[in-house]
Design a protein around this motif. Structure first.
Motif, short mmCIF file in Angstrom:
data_model
loop_
_atom_site.label_atom_id
_atom_site.label_comp_id
_atom_site.label_asym_id
_atom_site.label_seq_id
_atom_site.Cartn_x
_atom_site.Cartn_y
_atom_site.Cartn_z
N ILE A 100 0.87 -1.19 0.00
CA ILE A 100 0.00 0.00 0.00
C ILE A 100 0.90 1.24 0.00
O ILE A 100 1.90 1.28 0.72
N PHE A 101 0.57 2.21 -0.81
CA PHE A 101 1.35 3.44 -0.78
C PHE A 101 0.45 4.66 -0.82
O PHE A 101 -0.70 4.61 -1.27
N ASN A 102 1.04 5.74 -0.35
CA ASN A 102 0.38 7.03 -0.39
C ASN A 102 1.07 7.84 -1.47
O ASN A 102 2.26 7.67 -1.69
N ILE A 103 0.35 8.68 -2.13
CA ILE A 103 0.99 9.51 -3.15
C ILE A 103 0.65 10.98 -2.86
O ILE A 103 -0.49 11.29 -2.51
N PRO A 134 -5.55 7.80 -6.63
CA PRO A 134 -6.12 8.07 -5.31
C PRO A 134 -5.12 7.65 -4.24
O PRO A 134 -4.28 6.77 -4.47
N ALA A 135 -5.17 8.27 -3.13
CA ALA A 135 -4.30 7.86 -2.03
C ALA A 135 -5.22 7.29 -0.96
O ALA A 135 -6.23 7.92 -0.63
N TYR A 136 -5.02 6.14 -0.49
CA TYR A 136 -3.96 5.19 -0.70
C TYR A 136 -4.38 4.14 -1.75
O TYR A 136 -5.57 3.91 -1.90
N THR A 137 -3.38 3.51 -2.33
CA THR A 137 -3.72 2.42 -3.24
C THR A 137 -2.54 1.44 -3.27
O THR A 137 -1.57 1.61 -2.52
#
Ligand code: FAD
Length: 677
Positions: free
Chosen positions: A329-332, A344-347
């Motif tokens: 899972i990452f945040n952008i 979209p954050a998170y994905t």
């Protein structure tokens, strides 16, 4: 919905022509750690000047985009303005502004317009108000916009009569008001697939002039990647997007209106092949909208949001070293609050490449050029550089192979070579996966709760290729077709269960796009329809509708010209036409079919059939106010039909004048309508 990305550098070396080169940034640096929005006024403004001031940019890059291409090019322009010249640009949706202060901007600002033309010279949905504003300006004679400096590039298709009309209108309005254009008026042509090259050429010529006007000179800088990706652990507080188009979908709270950014998951109630003995496939797909508030009108288009195939998702993740952590899972995010995020954050990496990004899109020279800095192998690097610089070589050795980025890189260097490319760079450059549009082939009167489309499955094979090209959306529909019809071993397969395995019945995300392709209000008005191939789709709906209304409002003359290869191969809906004919009064409906490959000695196309019916066509068009409809191939068919019809009209004994001009007037008066692509 999630917008396209632009990455801006934060701290950079800037030189100013009127001063000695300075290491100090002209614009106060932003703290890397602070929340950047605290540095600037919080609320976006609809006023151009205020917004430029608020975001501390000197240049606003407006896009008028229907499918996302203009928006993507605007991002490229902004990014390059920044890393080559230090010019800070704001990428802006035209619809988010009022234009009251446009003509009174100072010389220290430049506006860039990247505007697509849509349909018959129309603005895109997000530039309708700006088009109206320009029309209003044109009606005034005393405008003094001598301080306004702008640059302009249009995205158009020369197959259409009103080629790049939107940007031409804007350009002549602004220059007519006394504004100064920087560089030439760029016109990108999609008809010969050169749009991106046209843009790159225009950008390379215009950017230095624009920077010069603002007092900046070129500096060597490393490409800026400013999207920040941070991996994180799963937790219940994280809003995790696994392919859902928006937050309402993620929460399972679905509600209309149904749009591109909020599509309806609609059950596929019917999927059948409509070619008979053909190596090509064509699907008739019907979507059940009975449990929803979705409505449509005959002649509208249906947007289908596809997903990428398992094979292409895996290929992409492997080539960039992400496969092993595909479910991470990452945040952008971005340092720049004006940047729209591409995801979209998170994905997860899997969801990003499967549902959100157009990983199968044609490769751009721009992307290849951006990879050069990350290539550690000198031979491969030189090759990349050559292809990214040499337009002709790129066309021949990359574009014509119909490969996507991962497919191309697979054959280029060692298997781990591309692991070091920052994933944020890729996510920044790869466009959003867009819906594909289809002319609806059902009548809204007859089939209110079910929408059908007729789609040819896009598959191309070339003797010189080692692979088979497969279109994204139509092969996604084909995978669903086989899932419904029975087990299938055909590649490419898709993860049809959807995000969170919610797609228990086969369904697709759809939305309706309103069109102007409408039947006359009165059923008695004669109509002439010309639609070879899948151009027949809306005419199935038209004929159904005329037949449906027939008992209460008798239909006028209804003529359909259709073309396909062979009767026993790709004659679409042959049986249905026979049945529909029985609903009309004898002599009211007739269908003329051209078979282009039935007789090996003679190719027959729809325009030949028009000639055979010339006398009746003249009578209906010139003396009975018939409406003419053309649907299908824009590149050649629509032009050939126009030419053939102009000749037919010109040969009328009583007609005196320019028959092409006459047909153009019909277009203006909405008696000649086209739905071409
Ligand atoms: P895509 O993946 O989008 O590929 C389409 C084409 O893009 C390819 O053939 C190729 O030329 C190019 N391309 C894509 N990827 C690459 C690559 N990596 N390298 C090089 N070239 C590439 N179609 C119908 O069948 N029926 C209809 O009724 C219909 N109505 C339409 C109405 C409108 C208003 C519009 C705009 C289009 C309509 N279309 C219709 C076309 C349809 O929208 C799609 O374009 C078509 O189905 C192909 O979609 P796809 O995702 O399968 O192919």
């Amino acid at each position: 919905a999630f917008g396209a990305s632009v990455a801006y550098g934060v701290q950079k070396l800037i030189s100013h022509t009127s001063q000695k080169p300075v290491v100090e940034p002209l614009i106060p640096p932003r703290s890397k750690t602070s929340n950047l929005t605290s540095n600037i006024l919080a609320t976006p403004s609809r006023n151009i000047k205020t917004e430029l001031k608020r975001t501390r940019k000197s240049c606003m890059i407006f896009y008028g985009s229907q499918t996302g291409t203009a928006e993507k090019l605007a991002s490229i322009f902004a990014k390059e303005a920044l890393f080559r010249f230090g010019v800070e640009g704001l990428v802006a949706d035209l619809d988010n502004f009022d234009y009251d202060d446009l003509l009174s901007l100072s010389e220290e600002n430049v506006l860039v317009f990247l505007l697509a033309t849509y349909g018959e010279g129309d603005p895109t949905d997000n530039s309708i108000s700006f088009d109206r504003y320009c029309a209003n300006l044109r009606s005034k004679t005393d405008l003094q916009a001598h301080n306004l400096h702008y640059a302009s590039f249009g995205l158009g298709n020369s197959s259409y009569q009103f080629y790049n009309e939107m940007i031409k209108r804007v350009d002549s309005t602004l220059s007519g008001a006394g504004a100064h254009r920087i560089g030439s008026a760029g016109l990108g042509d999609d008809a010969d697939g050169s749009l991106e090259d046209d843009f790159l050429t225009w950008k390379d010529e215009t950017l230095p002039q624009l920077a010069n006007h603002l007092g900046f000179t070129e500096q060597e800088r490393a490409p800026i990647v400013n999207l920040v990706i941070s991996e994180t652990k799963s937790s219940s507080s994280i809003p995790l997007f696994l392919g859902e188009p928006n937050a309402a979908h993620r929460k399972g709270k679905l509600r209309g209106p149904w749009t591109n950014s909020n599509p309806l998951p609609a059950r596929i109630s019917e999927s059948r092949e409509v070619f008979q003995n053909s190596p090509r496939k064509c699907l008739h797909v019907a979507f059940d909208i009975s449990d929803s508030t979705m409505t449509y009108e005959t002649g509208d288009h249906l947007g289908v949001s596809p997903e990428n195939s398992n094979r292409e998702v895996e290929r992409f993740l492997r080539i960039f070293g992400l496969f092993e952590k595909k479910d991470s899972i990452f945040n952008i995010g971005s340092e720049d609050p004006t940047v729209k995020l591409p995801l979209p954050a998170y994905t997860t990496y899997d969801a990003a490449t499967r549902y959100y990004l157009d990983i199968c899109a044609p490769i751009s020279r721009y992307i290849l050029g951006s990879l050069v800095s990350y290539c550690s192998d000198e031979v491969t690097k030189a090759e990349l550089l050559r292809l990214s610089k040499d337009n002709v070589a790129f066309e021949k050795e990359v574009k014509n192979l119909c490969l996507n980025l991962a497919q191309f890189l697979e054959g280029f260097g060692s298997s781990t070579l591309w692991n070091s490319v920052p994933i944020s760079l890729l996510f920044e450059m790869i466009g959003k996966l867009q819906p594909r549009y289809y002319s609806i082939s059902s009548s809204s009167l007859q089939s209110r709760k079910c929408i059908s489309i007729t789609a040819v499955v896009e598959t191309q094979k070339n003797d010189e290729w080692s692979h088979e090209f497969k279109g994204v959306a139509t092969n996604y529909l084909l995978a669903q077709h086989f899932q419904i019809r029975g087990p299938n071993a055909l590649e490419p397969t898709h993860l049809l269960s959807g995000p969170r395995f919610r797609n228990t019945a086969m369904s697709s995300l759809i939305h309706v796009r309103r069109s102007k392709f409408r039947l006359p209000k009165m059923n008695s008005v004669p109509i002439i329809m010309i639609g070879p191939g899948t151009g027949i789709a809306p005419f199935r709906a038209f004929v159904q509708e005329r037949a449906w209304q027939n008992s209460a409002h008798p239909a006028g003359r209804t003529i359909l010209f259709y073309g396909c290869r062979r009767r026993n191969e790709d004659f679409l809906y042959e049986e249905e036409w026979r049945q529909l004919e029985t609903s009309f009064k004898p002599g009211t409906f007739s269908m003329h079919v051209a078979f282009s490959r039935q007789d090996p000695t003679k190719k027959v196309y729809v325009q030949h059939l028009l000639n055979q019916q010339a006398e009746e066509l003249r009578e209906l068009i010139l003396r009975q106010n018939a409406c003419v409809y053309v649907c299908g191939d824009a590149q050649r068919m629509a032009k050939d039909v126009f030419t053939a019809m102009a000749q037919i009209i010109g040969e009328d004994n009583a007609f005196d004048g320019d028959s092409q001009a006459y047909l153009k007037t019909l277009k203006k008066n909405k008696r000649w309508l086209e739905d071409v692509w």
